[in-house]
Design a protein around this motif. Structure first.
Motif, PDB file in Angstrom:
ATOM      1  N   GLY A 111      14.226 137.607  30.478  1.00  0.00           N
ATOM      2  CA  GLY A 111      14.127 138.440  29.295  1.00  0.00           C
ATOM      3  C   GLY A 111      15.387 138.464  28.478  1.00  0.00           C
ATOM      4  N   GLU A 112      16.551 138.129  29.097  1.00  0.00           N
ATOM      5  CA  GLU A 112      17.817 138.119  28.389  1.00  0.00           C
ATOM      6  C   GLU A 112      18.199 136.737  27.885  1.00  0.00           C
ATOM      7  N   VAL A 113      17.267 135.755  28.007  1.00  0.00           N
ATOM      8  CA  VAL A 113      17.571 134.377  27.600  1.00  0.00           C
ATOM      9  C   VAL A 113      16.971 134.136  26.211  1.00  0.00           C
ATOM     10  N   SER A 114      17.804 133.598  25.299  1.00  0.00           N
ATOM     11  CA  SER A 114      17.348 133.277  23.942  1.00  0.00           C
ATOM     12  C   SER A 114      18.110 132.080  23.409  1.00  0.00           C
ATOM     13  N   ASP A 115      17.665 131.625  22.219  1.00  0.00           N
ATOM     14  CA  ASP A 115      18.312 130.473  21.571  1.00  0.00           C
ATOM     15  C   ASP A 115      18.454 129.291  22.523  1.00  0.00           C
ATOM     16  N   VAL A 116      17.333 128.887  23.127  1.00  0.00           N
ATOM     17  CA  VAL A 116      17.346 127.842  24.156  1.00  0.00           C
ATOM     18  C   VAL A 116      17.301 126.449  23.490  1.00  0.00           C
ATOM     19  N   GLN A 117      18.031 125.504  24.058  1.00  0.00           N
ATOM     20  CA  GLN A 117      17.987 124.110  23.633  1.00  0.00           C
ATOM     21  C   GLN A 117      18.068 123.228  24.882  1.00  0.00           C
ATOM     22  N   TRP A 118      16.954 122.549  25.215  1.00  0.00           N
ATOM     23  CA  TRP A 118      16.891 121.629  26.362  1.00  0.00           C
ATOM     24  C   TRP A 118      17.106 120.210  25.878  1.00  0.00           C
ATOM     25  N   ASN A 119      17.778 119.392  26.692  1.00  0.00           N
ATOM     26  CA  ASN A 119      17.901 117.947  26.498  1.00  0.00           C
ATOM     27  C   ASN A 119      17.637 117.317  27.855  1.00  0.00           C
ATOM     28  N   PHE A 120      16.486 116.500  27.923  1.00  0.00           N
ATOM     29  CA  PHE A 120      16.025 116.021  29.236  1.00  0.00           C
ATOM     30  C   PHE A 120      16.686 114.730  29.664  1.00  0.00           C
TER      31      PHE A 120
END
Length: 758
Positions: A111-120
């Motif tokens: 719930g405290e995680v935001s502005d996520v950017q994944w690179n696989f």
């Protein structure tokens, strides 16, 4: 409002104040004395970096265009970055071609995680908090994650081992229920196990299985493959299965299921719930391999019997099924009939030759007949279908149709020429032509005067009166058309004339004496090169040139009847030849003899008043004139007036003469009196060119010799070489002098003397 409230990280404040006028100024106070001058701001939405974690009372005062002010104080909790963490799940290993569920791992919860950017690490990225990603190949990939956790910026990396998995792919063929559906494994490699789930509760472990769906519907089909390295790969697809039709049909009862007539088939296939039947294929099971694509076809079986009929129905989705039934085709009667001669306006006879019939119906033009052998009149030419429908004992029908061709009728007519009594009246067919049915026979009827055949006829009507004439024309098909007319025959004149003379040398003037009767007009055609004519009753005409001219007289009447007669006028170079054909002596009761002479005019012109010279022996002669004109070729028998007394002479000769006679060897004959043979005096004597030697001997062999005065024989001939009792000898080359003529026969010798003079 504000965001990124993490120590050592810029917190962003957003002014959301409202006013009924216009806000002119903003005054911020961040309750962070350690920040120095940055502890306040006059910007509408400023940023501020809190150096230490903690709770700060942040104040905002706004002033509008009316000088009014308002102040808001709110606590802002600033997090300590060291108190939060970020990691990547799963840690691995995973398999290629297998969905991998990634998730951030934190100390404070998702719930405290935001502005996520994944690179696989394989060139793909996403901003989804908990993404699912599938690797297309085996390798070790560096997975990177950047996010804000409890407003603090955090980064995490992980080396993810991706083992080789199977790229599961498959296809299927077949879309219909109750029919086999084939599944084909198209995966990149074969695993150690395969599990198919067909979505209807049935499974299979075969590599390429087949499966039959009992019912139509939408099924989720999946294939799971386990590799030797433990990777489990799966793929699922929706498979649409359509309903298969359930074909059915019926055949109507007679008369709609009889040989020779259309048998009616009816499709009874129920419609599917999920599709439509779009095609029907019938196989009627006869030797002709009859078929149809109609839904409810009518098919004609040529013979009765049992037939295996197959109906295949197909839906718009391509699903098909068939049903096979045995049907019985009843025997039909045979409809046959004959057609008589068909001629426009005449009854045409139709004869039903069918057998085993209980009812019949004829359809001829708009007329219906039910009698056995009806007659029908076609009013005009044309092609007319005639249909006979018969009903057999079993109720079956049969129909026969023939086209009756009624030819274009001939309109008989004829024209006549020269409708004149006692003359040839000609008749010529003038009937209208019928190209499709030409005339082949023409019969003429002249009543008591007989009949004739052919397109043309002629007849001589003996008297002027009315005669009935009929022409019957028969066409090629046998149709006969008749025309009768009353013909008025007119009075005919008779043309006659006498031409005097009919032959002679040019210029030749001929008098034409008209002896015609019953005529009122005359036209003379003289036959010359100038086509000279005359309408005088009895004209004269002069011919100037040699030739034969047909002088023609046309005698006519006002009714148009004419008569013609012709006399040929010969204008020629005269060739005079008067011959004696026979000479004998006719014994009279007193013992005297009268000379009888037959003379013939062999000239090409008339001979007028010829002379006959009678020589009695060698001393006395008598001349008689025949007062008569002999036409060319005319023969005359003349009994002369002179009498020959008994013992007066032993021979008599007669000569015929006329001016310019060109033939001298036929105009003299002699007869002997008493002695059966005699050498007659030669003539002429003296002679210059031709010497004629005559004798009366007729049957015995003889020889004639001529000797000159020196005893030399200059001529000789026998009876074999001479006929007619005389012979002419050319003496033009003999020397002048006295010659002896000697006749030898039957042991006798007779002599005569002749003088050749120049």
């Amino acid at each position: 409002s504000f965001s990124r409230n993490c120590a050592a990280d810029a917190a962003v404040f957003q002014n959301t104040s409202v006013d009924d006028g216009v806000i002119l100024s903003w005054s911020w106070f961040f309750d962070d004395p350690s920040s120095g001058p940055a502890n306040s701001s006059n910007l509408p939405s400023p940023n501020h970096i809190f150096a230490e974690p903690g709770t700060y009372q942040v104040q905002l005062t706004v002033t509008d265009d009316c000088g009014d002010t308002d102040t808001l104080v709110r606590p802002v909790v600033v997090t300590d970055p060291a108190s939060v963490s970020l990691a990547i799940l799963p840690a691995g290993p995973v398999c290629s071609f297998q969905p991998v569920s990634f998730s951030p791992a934190t100390s404070v919860g998702l719930g405290e995680v935001s502005d996520v950017q994944w690179n696989f690490g394989d060139g793909n990225s996403t901003t989804v908090v908990q993404p699912v990603h599938q690797y297309a190949s085996a390798n070790t990939f560096l997975v990177q994650l950047a996010a804000r956790v409890a407003q603090c910026s955090k980064n995490a990396t992980a080396s993810l081992v991706v083992n080789p998995g199977v790229d599961v792919q498959f296809s299927s063929s077949g879309i219909c229920s109750q029919q086999s559906v084939s599944f084909l494994n198209l995966s990149s490699q074969v695993g150690i196990s395969h599990l198919w789930d067909f979505g209807d509760g049935q499974t299979s472990t075969a590599l390429n299985p087949t499966h039959t769906y009992s019912n139509a519907g939408e099924y989720n089909v999946s294939l799971e493959i386990v590799s030797a390295n433990g990777c489990v790969n799966q793929r699922s697809e929706n498979k649409k299965i359509w309903s298969r039709p359930v074909p059915d049909f019926s055949l109507a009862l007679p008369p709609f299921s009889c040989a020779g007539t259309p048998s009616q088939f009816t499709d009874l296939t129920p419609p599917p719930t999920d599709s439509n039947i779009t095609s029907w294929s019938w196989a009627f099971g006869d030797v002709a391999n009859g078929s149809s694509s109609q839904r409810n076809p009518a098919y004609v079986y040529t013979t009765s019997g049992s037939y295996s009929v197959t109906l295949t129905t197909t839906t718009n989705t391509g699903c098909s099924a068939f049903v096979n039934k045995t049907v019985t085709i009843a025997a039909s009667p045979t409809a046959t009939f004959t057609t008589g001669l068909a001629c426009a306006g005449s009854p045409t006879q139709f004869t039903d030759t069918s057998t085993g019939i209980v009812a019949r119906q004829w359809q001829i033009q708009s007329t219906t007949y039910t009698s056995l052998n009806p007659t029908h009149v076609f009013p005009a030419q044309g092609s007319f279908p005639v249909t006979l429908t018969v009903t057999g004992l079993n109720g079956c029908l049969n129909q026969r149709q023939q086209v009756v061709n009624v030819p274009v009728p001939i309109q008989p007519d004829f024209v006549t020429q020269n409708a004149c009594a006692t003359q040839v009246t000609t008749f010529q067919d003038a009937s209208s032509a019928s190209p499709s049915d030409p005339a082949v026979n023409w019969q003429w009827n002249f009543g008591s005067l007989g009949s004739a055949q052919g397109t043309a006829a002629s007849r001589i009507f003996p008297t002027p009166q009315n005669y009935a004439v009929q022409l019957a024309v028969t066409s090629q098909s046998g149709c006969q058309y008749t025309r009768a007319r009353t013909l008025a025959i007119n009075t005919t004149p008779e043309a006659r004339f006498v031409a005097t003379p009919v032959a002679g040398a040019a210029p030749l003037t001929v008098d034409f004496t008209n002896t015609s009767s019953g005529a009122t007009s005359y036209l003379w055609l003289f036959g010359d090169a100038g086509n000279s004519q005359s309408t005088v009753t009895s004209p004269a005409f002069t011919y100037l040139s040699l030739g034969t001219y047909p002088a023609r007289l046309i005698a006519g009447l006002a009714n148009g009847c004419r008569d013609t007669t012709t006399v040929h006028i010969n204008v020629l170079v005269p060739a005079i030849d008067l011959s004696i054909d026979r000479f004998d002596l006719v014994v009279q009761p007193d013992g005297t003899r009268l000379p009888r002479v037959t003379i013939t005019n062999r000239s090409n012109v008339p001979v007028r008043n010829p002379n006959l010279q009678l020589q009695l022996g060698s001393e006395q002669s008598v001349v008689e004139t025949v007062v008569q004109t002999l036409q060319p070729g005319e023969r005359l028998v003349r009994l002369m007036n002179a009498r020959v007394g008994a013992g007066q002479t032993n021979f008599v000769c007669v000569s015929a003469s006329t001016a310019n006679d060109q033939v001298a060897d036929n105009d003299r004959q002699c007869v002997s009196i008493g002695d059966p043979w005699l050498l007659l005096p030669p003539h002429p004597n003296p002679a210059r060119d031709i010497l004629w030697i005559q004798w009366t001997l007729t049957s015995s062999p003889f020889e004639v010799e001529v000797w000159n005065s020196t005893g030399q024989r200059v001529a000789a001939f026998t009876d074999v070489e001479s006929t007619g009792g005389q012979r002419g000898i050319d003496v033009s080359r003999w020397a002048p002098g006295v010659y002896i003529i000697q006749l030898r026969a039957e042991g006798r010798v007779e002599q005569a003397r002749v003088l050749i003079a120049r």
